[in-house]
Design an enzyme around this catalytic site. Structure first.
Site, PDB file in Angstrom:
ATOM      1  N   ARG A  99      17.756 -44.810  20.636  1.00 59.91           N
ATOM      2  CA  ARG A  99      18.197 -43.891  20.149  1.00 59.91           C
ATOM      3  C   ARG A  99      17.496 -42.428  20.610  1.00 59.91           C
ATOM      4  O   ARG A  99      18.568 -41.568  19.949  1.00 59.91           O
ATOM      5  CB  ARG A  99      18.504 -43.963  18.782  1.00 59.91           C
ATOM      6  CG  ARG A  99      19.354 -45.524  18.290  1.00 59.91           C
ATOM      7  CD  ARG A  99      20.255 -45.301  17.354  1.00 59.91           C
ATOM      8  NE  ARG A  99      19.147 -45.243  15.656  1.00 59.91           N
ATOM      9  CZ  ARG A  99      20.018 -45.395  14.914  1.00 59.91           C
ATOM     10  NH1 ARG A  99      21.764 -45.963  14.882  1.00 59.91           N
ATOM     11  NH2 ARG A  99      19.535 -45.169  14.072  1.00 59.91           N
ATOM     12  N   ASP A 100      16.072 -42.595  21.312  1.00 57.43           N
ATOM     13  CA  ASP A 100      16.019 -41.065  21.203  1.00 57.43           C
ATOM     14  C   ASP A 100      14.760 -40.538  22.478  1.00 57.43           C
ATOM     15  O   ASP A 100      14.369 -40.656  22.334  1.00 57.43           O
ATOM     16  CB  ASP A 100      15.369 -39.955  20.334  1.00 57.43           C
ATOM     17  CG  ASP A 100      15.302 -38.403  20.320  1.00 57.43           C
ATOM     18  OD1 ASP A 100      16.175 -37.816  21.043  1.00 57.43           O
ATOM     19  OD2 ASP A 100      13.877 -38.509  19.428  1.00 57.43           O
ATOM     20  N   LEU A 101      15.518 -41.385  24.028  1.00 58.26           N
ATOM     21  CA  LEU A 101      14.931 -41.230  24.697  1.00 58.26           C
ATOM     22  C   LEU A 101      15.425 -39.923  25.841  1.00 58.26           C
ATOM     23  O   LEU A 101      16.317 -39.451  25.934  1.00 58.26           O
ATOM     24  CB  LEU A 101      15.725 -42.651  25.861  1.00 58.26           C
ATOM     25  CG  LEU A 101      15.099 -43.643  25.327  1.00 58.26           C
ATOM     26  CD1 LEU A 101      15.711 -44.982  26.416  1.00 58.26           C
ATOM     27  CD2 LEU A 101      13.396 -44.429  25.427  1.00 58.26           C
ATOM     28  N   ASN A 105       9.739 -38.817  25.123  1.00 59.76           N
ATOM     29  CA  ASN A 105       8.819 -39.412  24.582  1.00 59.76           C
ATOM     30  C   ASN A 105       8.203 -41.113  26.260  1.00 59.76           C
ATOM     31  O   ASN A 105       8.537 -41.910  25.005  1.00 59.76           O
ATOM     32  CB  ASN A 105      10.058 -39.969  23.222  1.00 59.76           C
ATOM     33  CG  ASN A 105      10.642 -39.184  22.346  1.00 59.76           C
ATOM     34  OD1 ASN A 105       9.719 -38.499  21.945  1.00 59.76           O
ATOM     35  ND2 ASN A 105      11.408 -39.461  22.067  1.00 59.76           N
ATOM     36  N   THR A 139      18.226 -35.935  20.328  1.00 60.63           N
ATOM     37  CA  THR A 139      17.781 -34.644  21.364  1.00 60.63           C
ATOM     38  C   THR A 139      19.663 -34.939  21.428  1.00 60.63           C
ATOM     39  O   THR A 139      19.609 -35.502  22.433  1.00 60.63           O
ATOM     40  CB  THR A 139      16.368 -34.907  21.665  1.00 60.63           C
ATOM     41  OG1 THR A 139      15.568 -34.994  21.190  1.00 60.63           O
ATOM     42  CG2 THR A 139      16.003 -33.634  22.928  1.00 60.63           C
TER      43      THR A 139
END
Length: 186
Positions: A99-101, A105, A139
């Site tokens: 959910r936040d690739l 990261n 993001t």
């Protein structure tokens, strides 16, 4: 060492508690060479904070290396992309949606091995812990449209994020927030 230090009125917030346990559960499920390993976890009474000890990775994230990576040979970019896809595919097999690739990261170590990091907003499909809305923590530049709309996030949402990341790497263009992808640039 990752310390969860968002203390509100001298106590741990429910959000901090959920994010800590979500990240720990995701990391404990994910034993893959391209996913950061959890070494230890706990609660420090002196700091009144949860903490996670992660493996040390000597390298930089893809965001920091962007200007270097975009100049790599196509085959070298494919090697990095393959490791990322392998790791994310593994996570999806374990019912974990990151959910936040985003480039920051994704760490590339000194031997060009990829490590996916930061599972604080990940979603585990069959978790014991209840779902907690964390849409505002993703993001926006890399978030899928359904995620930005506050709708259910799925494996396809991670794939959307990867598409934007790979577009930037292979086109050499660092997209702006709402910029549309131009397929003729690849």
């Amino acid at each position: 060492l990752k310390v969860f230090n968002k203390i509100i009125n001298g106590s741990i917030s429910e959000l901090q508690n959920k994010i800590f346990y979500r990240e720990v559960e995701s990391l404990e499920r994910a034993e893959h060479p391209n996913v950061v390993k959890i070494e230890n976890k706990g609660f420090d009474k002196k700091l009144n904070s949860f903490y996670i000890v992660l493996e040390y990775i000597s390298g930089n994230n893809l965001d920091q290396l962007f200007d270097v990576v975009i100049n790599w040979e196509f085959e070298d970019k494919i090697k990095i992309a393959s490791q990322i896809v392998d790791a994310v595919g593994y996570l999806h097999q374990k019912n974990i949606v990151h959910r936040d690739l985003k480039p920051s990261n994704i760490i590339i170590d000194d031997e060009n091995r990829v490590k996916i990091i930061d599972f604080g907003v990940s979603k585990i499909k069959d978790t014991f812990y209840s779902e907690y809305t964390v849409v505002n923590f993703a993001t926006p530049k890399y978030a899928a449209p359904e995620q930005l709309a506050g709708k259910e996030v799925t494996i396809q949402s991670d794939i959307y994020s990867l598409g934007k990341i790979f577009y930037e790497v292979f086109s050499g263009e660092n997209l702006k927030q709402d910029e549309k992808i131009q397929l003729d640039k690849i």
